[in-house]
Design a protein around this motif. Sequence first.
Motif, mmCIF file in Angstrom:
data_model
loop_
_atom_site.group_PDB
_atom_site.id
_atom_site.type_symbol
_atom_site.label_atom_id
_atom_site.label_comp_id
_atom_site.label_asym_id
_atom_site.label_seq_id
_atom_site.Cartn_x
_atom_site.Cartn_y
_atom_site.Cartn_z
ATOM 1 N N ALA A 1 1.266 -0.957 0.007
ATOM 2 C CA ALA A 1 0.112 -0.116 0.103
ATOM 3 C C ALA A 1 0.483 0.903 -0.061
ATOM 4 C CB ALA A 1 -1.172 -0.016 0.904
ATOM 5 N N LEU A 2 2.038 1.442 0.651
ATOM 6 C CA LEU A 2 2.787 2.664 0.830
ATOM 7 C C LEU A 2 3.696 2.187 -0.280
ATOM 8 C CD1 LEU A 2 4.617 4.822 2.257
ATOM 9 C CD2 LEU A 2 6.097 3.002 3.305
ATOM 10 N N GLY A 3 3.951 1.481 -1.080
ATOM 11 C CA GLY A 3 5.000 1.033 -1.685
ATOM 12 C C GLY A 3 4.461 1.693 -2.745
ATOM 13 N N ALA A 4 3.326 0.633 -3.694
ATOM 14 C CA ALA A 4 2.411 1.439 -4.367
ATOM 15 C C ALA A 4 2.705 3.244 -4.609
ATOM 16 C CB ALA A 4 1.850 0.889 -4.539
ATOM 17 N N GLY A 5 1.894 3.456 -3.937
ATOM 18 C CA GLY A 5 1.640 5.078 -3.897
ATOM 19 C C GLY A 5 2.578 5.778 -4.126
ATOM 20 N N LEU A 6 4.266 5.476 -3.575
ATOM 21 C CA LEU A 6 5.176 6.533 -3.868
ATOM 22 C C LEU A 6 5.601 5.646 -4.870
ATOM 23 C CD1 LEU A 6 7.417 5.233 0.064
ATOM 24 C CD2 LEU A 6 6.115 7.511 -0.635
ATOM 25 N N LEU A 7 5.758 4.596 -5.576
ATOM 26 C CA LEU A 7 5.996 4.676 -6.690
ATOM 27 C C LEU A 7 4.689 5.257 -7.891
ATOM 28 C CD1 LEU A 7 7.111 0.901 -6.822
ATOM 29 C CD2 LEU A 7 8.418 2.964 -7.460
ATOM 30 N N ARG A 8 4.160 5.668 -7.616
ATOM 31 C CA ARG A 8 2.898 6.112 -8.074
ATOM 32 C C ARG A 8 3.091 7.603 -8.712
ATOM 33 N NH1 ARG A 8 0.726 9.196 -10.338
ATOM 34 N NH2 ARG A 8 -1.813 9.092 -11.169
ATOM 35 N N ASN A 9 3.589 8.239 -7.253
ATOM 36 C CA ASN A 9 3.471 9.953 -7.409
ATOM 37 C C ASN A 9 5.028 9.956 -7.959
ATOM 38 O OD1 ASN A 9 1.243 9.765 -5.734
ATOM 39 N ND2 ASN A 9 2.814 10.309 -3.932
ATOM 40 N N SER A 10 6.173 8.901 -7.994
ATOM 41 C CA SER A 10 7.176 9.371 -8.232
ATOM 42 C C SER A 10 6.843 9.284 -9.930
ATOM 43 C CB SER A 10 8.910 8.840 -7.820
ATOM 44 O OG SER A 10 8.124 7.418 -7.953
ATOM 45 N N LEU A 11 6.439 8.040 -10.584
ATOM 46 C CA LEU A 11 6.231 7.749 -11.628
ATOM 47 C C LEU A 11 5.576 8.834 -13.151
ATOM 48 C CD1 LEU A 11 8.192 4.008 -11.346
ATOM 49 C CD2 LEU A 11 9.841 6.321 -11.853
ATOM 50 N N GLY A 12 4.340 8.466 -11.457
ATOM 51 C CA GLY A 12 3.532 9.593 -13.186
ATOM 52 C C GLY A 12 2.107 8.146 -13.243
ATOM 53 N N SER A 13 2.452 6.725 -12.922
ATOM 54 C CA SER A 13 1.859 5.225 -13.187
ATOM 55 C C SER A 13 2.143 4.571 -12.136
ATOM 56 C CB SER A 13 2.089 5.227 -14.727
ATOM 57 O OG SER A 13 3.279 4.519 -14.957
ATOM 58 N N TYR A 14 1.167 3.599 -12.267
ATOM 59 C CA TYR A 14 1.294 2.790 -11.662
ATOM 60 C C TYR A 14 1.370 0.928 -11.959
ATOM 61 C CZ TYR A 14 -2.368 3.757 -8.124
ATOM 62 O OH TYR A 14 -2.577 4.692 -7.130
ATOM 63 N N THR A 15 2.910 1.322 -13.092
ATOM 64 C CA THR A 15 2.899 0.046 -14.583
ATOM 65 C C THR A 15 4.736 -0.474 -13.163
ATOM 66 O OG1 THR A 15 2.338 1.379 -16.275
ATOM 67 C CG2 THR A 15 4.084 -0.532 -16.183
ATOM 68 N N ALA A 16 5.305 -0.171 -12.954
ATOM 69 C CA ALA A 16 6.230 -0.289 -12.124
ATOM 70 C C ALA A 16 6.100 -0.827 -11.228
ATOM 71 C CB ALA A 16 7.034 0.930 -11.826
ATOM 72 N N ALA A 17 4.881 -0.553 -9.619
ATOM 73 C CA ALA A 17 4.641 -1.638 -8.870
ATOM 74 C C ALA A 17 3.511 -2.928 -9.371
ATOM 75 C CB ALA A 17 3.334 -0.852 -7.826
ATOM 76 N N THR A 18 3.257 -2.437 -10.661
ATOM 77 C CA THR A 18 2.334 -4.253 -11.199
ATOM 78 C C THR A 18 3.183 -4.922 -11.401
ATOM 79 O OG1 THR A 18 0.311 -2.241 -11.717
ATOM 80 C CG2 THR A 18 0.263 -4.570 -12.764
ATOM 81 N N MET A 19 4.543 -4.263 -12.422
ATOM 82 C CA MET A 19 5.430 -5.218 -12.653
ATOM 83 C C MET A 19 6.171 -6.096 -10.897
ATOM 84 S SD MET A 19 5.040 -6.126 -15.562
ATOM 85 C CE MET A 19 4.519 -5.024 -16.905
ATOM 86 N N ILE A 20 6.235 -5.271 -10.536
ATOM 87 C CA ILE A 20 6.933 -5.645 -8.972
ATOM 88 C C ILE A 20 6.125 -6.867 -7.858
ATOM 89 C CG2 ILE A 20 8.027 -5.171 -7.128
ATOM 90 C CD1 ILE A 20 8.152 -2.159 -8.040
ATOM 91 N N SER A 21 4.962 -6.064 -8.168
ATOM 92 C CA SER A 21 4.276 -7.631 -7.436
ATOM 93 C C SER A 21 3.919 -8.798 -8.553
ATOM 94 C CB SER A 21 2.583 -6.349 -6.985
ATOM 95 O OG SER A 21 1.435 -7.288 -6.818
ATOM 96 N N GLY A 22 3.764 -8.060 -10.055
ATOM 97 C CA GLY A 22 3.420 -9.265 -10.888
ATOM 98 C C GLY A 22 4.670 -10.437 -9.973
ATOM 99 N N GLY A 23 6.102 -9.959 -10.136
ATOM 100 C CA GLY A 23 7.127 -10.443 -9.866
ATOM 101 C C GLY A 23 7.563 -11.039 -8.779
ATOM 102 N N LEU A 24 7.235 -10.760 -8.016
ATOM 103 C CA LEU A 24 7.163 -11.437 -6.194
ATOM 104 C C LEU A 24 5.923 -12.924 -6.392
ATOM 105 C CD1 LEU A 24 6.985 -8.350 -4.132
ATOM 106 C CD2 LEU A 24 8.667 -9.548 -4.081
#
Length: 256
Positions: free
Chosen positions: A210-233
Motif C-alpha cells: 500500500a505504501l510502496g505502490a503509492g510512492l512509486l505512483r507519485n514518483s513515476l506517474g503510473s502504476y506500471t512499475a508497481a504492478t510489475m514488481i507485484s507480479g514478479g514477487l
Amino acid sequence: MAAGGAAGGRGGRGGHPAGRLAAARAARRGRPARLRRGRRCPAAAPPTGNPITIAFSALARASKSRDFWLLFFSFFVCGASTNGYIGTHFIAMCGDYGITPVRGAGILAAMGVFDLAGTTLSGWLSDRYNARVLLFWYYGLRGLALIYLPYAFGFDFFGLPLFALFYGLDWVATVPPTVRLTNDRFGSREAPVIFGWIVAGHQLGAAFAALGAGLLRNSLGSYTAATMISGGLCLVSAIVVLRINRRTATLTPAVA
C-alpha cells in the motif's frame, strides 16, 4: 462318539449358556475397536495458559524452522498482491485510464463475488491434492495476471472483465493450502497459533505494498512499475512454496 457328536451339534446351534455368555462378552469387547477403526483420531487439545505467553512461545519455536519463514514470506507476498496493492490502488489505477471510480469499484466488487467460488473450490482441492503444487499454480498465475493488468486496460471484453474473473477466483484461494501446510508441518495443536503469525506476515505485506505502490505512483506517474514488481514477487513466491515441508527421504536397506 454319538454323544460327543450330539454335544457338538448342540454347541454349533448355540452351545451351553455359559458359552453364549462368553461369546457375548467377547463381542462387546470387540465392538468399540471395530467402531473406532472408521473414525478419525480426536484433535489435539489447544494449549492453555496466558495467551500472550502461548503466542510468543509458539513464535519462538516456529522461527527456528525454515518452513515457517517460507510460509511467512509467501503470505507476505499474498497480502502485498491483494489487499495492499489491488484492494488499495485498483480504483485509483482505473482513474489513470479514464475509468470512473464507480465503475472501478464495480469491477473490484465483482472480484469479491468470484473470490467466494475460488476460495471454496480451493478448500476442496486442498483436501485432495498436494498443497505445495496448488500454491505454485495460485501464485504463478496471479503473477502472470498482474503482469497482464497494464495491458488489460487496452481491451474491451478480454481486458478488465477477464482480469476480474481470473484474479477474483485466485484472491483468497491461497489460504486453504497454506493452512493445510501449516497444520501438516507444525501439528494440529500448534498450527492455529503459528498460522496467526503467518497472517501477520500477510498484513505486513499489505502495508508494504500500500505504501510502496503509492510512492512509486507519485514518483513515476503510473502504476506500471508497481504492478510489475507485484507480479514478479508472486512468481518468486510460486517457486518458494515448492520448498515448504519437503522432508528428505531416507533409504532403508531391504531385509533379506
